[in-house]
Design a protein around this motif. Structure first.
Motif, PDB file in Angstrom:
ATOM      1  N   SER A  97      68.221  85.945  33.523  1.00 20.16           N
ATOM      2  CA  SER A  97      68.710  84.741  32.833  1.00 20.16           C
ATOM      3  C   SER A  97      68.796  84.925  31.325  1.00 20.16           C
ATOM      4  O   SER A  97      69.696  84.375  30.676  1.00 20.16           O
ATOM      5  CB  SER A  97      67.808  83.548  33.166  1.00 20.16           C
ATOM      6  N   ASN A  98      67.874  85.694  30.754  1.00 13.02           N
ATOM      7  CA  ASN A  98      67.928  85.925  29.309  1.00 13.02           C
ATOM      8  C   ASN A  98      69.183  86.706  28.935  1.00 13.02           C
ATOM      9  O   ASN A  98      69.825  86.427  27.925  1.00 13.02           O
ATOM     10  CB  ASN A  98      66.688  86.679  28.827  1.00 13.02           C
ATOM     11  N   VAL A  99      69.521  87.700  29.753  1.00  9.91           N
ATOM     12  CA  VAL A  99      70.719  88.505  29.495  1.00  9.91           C
ATOM     13  C   VAL A  99      71.972  87.666  29.681  1.00  9.91           C
ATOM     14  O   VAL A  99      72.915  87.737  28.882  1.00  9.91           O
ATOM     15  CB  VAL A  99      70.759  89.748  30.414  1.00  9.91           C
ATOM     16  N   VAL A 100      72.011  86.854  30.722  1.00 11.96           N
ATOM     17  CA  VAL A 100      73.179  86.007  30.980  1.00 11.96           C
ATOM     18  C   VAL A 100      73.403  85.039  29.811  1.00 11.96           C
ATOM     19  O   VAL A 100      74.538  84.856  29.336  1.00 11.96           O
ATOM     20  CB  VAL A 100      73.010  85.244  32.307  1.00 11.96           C
ATOM     21  N   SER A 101      72.321  84.428  29.337  1.00 14.63           N
ATOM     22  CA  SER A 101      72.447  83.495  28.209  1.00 14.63           C
ATOM     23  C   SER A 101      72.878  84.222  26.940  1.00 14.63           C
ATOM     24  O   SER A 101      73.721  83.727  26.178  1.00 14.63           O
ATOM     25  CB  SER A 101      71.113  82.780  27.968  1.00 14.63           C
ATOM     26  N   TRP A 102      72.284  85.386  26.707  1.00 10.54           N
ATOM     27  CA  TRP A 102      72.652  86.201  25.540  1.00 10.54           C
ATOM     28  C   TRP A 102      74.110  86.613  25.606  1.00 10.54           C
ATOM     29  O   TRP A 102      74.831  86.544  24.597  1.00 10.54           O
ATOM     30  CB  TRP A 102      71.739  87.421  25.491  1.00 10.54           C
ATOM     31  N   PHE A 103      74.588  87.030  26.789  1.00  9.42           N
ATOM     32  CA  PHE A 103      75.972  87.457  26.937  1.00  9.42           C
ATOM     33  C   PHE A 103      76.921  86.303  26.619  1.00  9.42           C
ATOM     34  O   PHE A 103      77.938  86.487  25.946  1.00  9.42           O
ATOM     35  CB  PHE A 103      76.205  87.972  28.358  1.00  9.42           C
ATOM     36  N   SER A 104      76.597  85.119  27.094  1.00 11.94           N
ATOM     37  CA  SER A 104      77.416  83.949  26.799  1.00 11.94           C
ATOM     38  C   SER A 104      77.424  83.653  25.305  1.00 11.94           C
ATOM     39  O   SER A 104      78.475  83.358  24.711  1.00 11.94           O
ATOM     40  CB  SER A 104      76.895  82.737  27.574  1.00 11.94           C
ATOM     41  N   ARG A 105      76.252  83.728  24.689  1.00  7.25           N
ATOM     42  CA  ARG A 105      76.129  83.493  23.250  1.00  7.25           C
ATOM     43  C   ARG A 105      76.935  84.529  22.462  1.00  7.25           C
ATOM     44  O   ARG A 105      77.629  84.203  21.500  1.00  7.25           O
ATOM     45  CB  ARG A 105      74.649  83.536  22.879  1.00  7.25           C
TER      46      ARG A 105
END
Length: 224
Positions: free
Chosen positions: A184-192
């Protein structure tokens, strides 16, 4: 200042994003790639870089090959905004994470190109090779997930580490290699990252360059 570059090149994308981030005026010499021809390299490229690889940055009399060297050069030549942290320990960690993107994530793209992008019919793929590649990507995504924790960016502030890791993950996502929701941290970072103006400018070029591939390849068409 001229950048030899392709939006389809995982390494030259790093330089383009950094130059957008720093608002550096430059021109580009586009190096094309197609599934049928591979890289169509300009005649002068081997003279500029003995490896005949992109990216290459030409700044007056300075000829700078290699994406990592280019990012360091740009940060020294144009210090603001900085793309490296200030402390020695923090800078070392940043370089380690940049290297992770270059040497542990990016090399997996070759298998995905060969077995997913160029083989729309899944029954013709080397399933073991694809499974091993996806497992390796998952291991690296797990590490990035830990490194991110609650941070917005890998080194706290936006840095070369984010650029280097984003570039191959973006391309992997075109070929069934996107991070799964468990990271989830990577997914949120990728979106950001995707919404950051410098990255969004690059992604517009990437989308245009990959349009023919997405139109002809089901796996690529799934890329969001």
């Amino acid at each position: 200042m001229k950048l030899y570059y392709s939006p389809l090149s995982v390494y030259s994308a790093k330089s383009r994003i950094a130059m957008f981030e720093k608002a550096i005026a430059h021109e580009t010499r586009l190096v094309n790639w197609t599934p049928g021809t591979g890289w169509i390299k300009p005649e002068e490229l081997p003279r500029l870089n003995p490896k005949a690889q992109i990216p290459v940055l030409v700044d007056g009399d300075a000829v700078v090959p290699d994406s990592t060297v280019i990012l360091e050069y740009l940060d020294e030549r144009f210090p603001k905004p900085a793309l490296f942290p200030s402390g020695a320990v923090e800078r070392a960690r940043c370089r380690v994470l940049e290297d992770l993107g270059d040497t542990l994530i990016a090399p997996n793209l070759g298998v995905l190109v060969r077995e997913v992008l160029l083989k729309p019919d899944a029954s013709t793929r080397d399933r073991d090779a694809v499974a091993q590649t996806k497992a390796e990507l998952a291991r690296q995504y797990q590490r990035l997930d830990r490194e991110l924790g609650r941070l917005e960016y890998l080194c706290g502030e936006f840095s070369v580490a984010d650029i280097s890791c984003f570039s191959p993950i973006n391309i992997a996502s075109l070929m069934e290699g996107a991070p799964s929701p468990e990271f989830s941290n990577v997914v949120s970072w990728f979106s950001r990252m995707s919404k950051r103006p410098s990255v969004a400018r690059y992604l517009a070029e990437f989308s245009e360059a990959t349009a023919p591939l997405r139109a002809s390849t089901p796996a690529a068409s799934a890329h969001g």
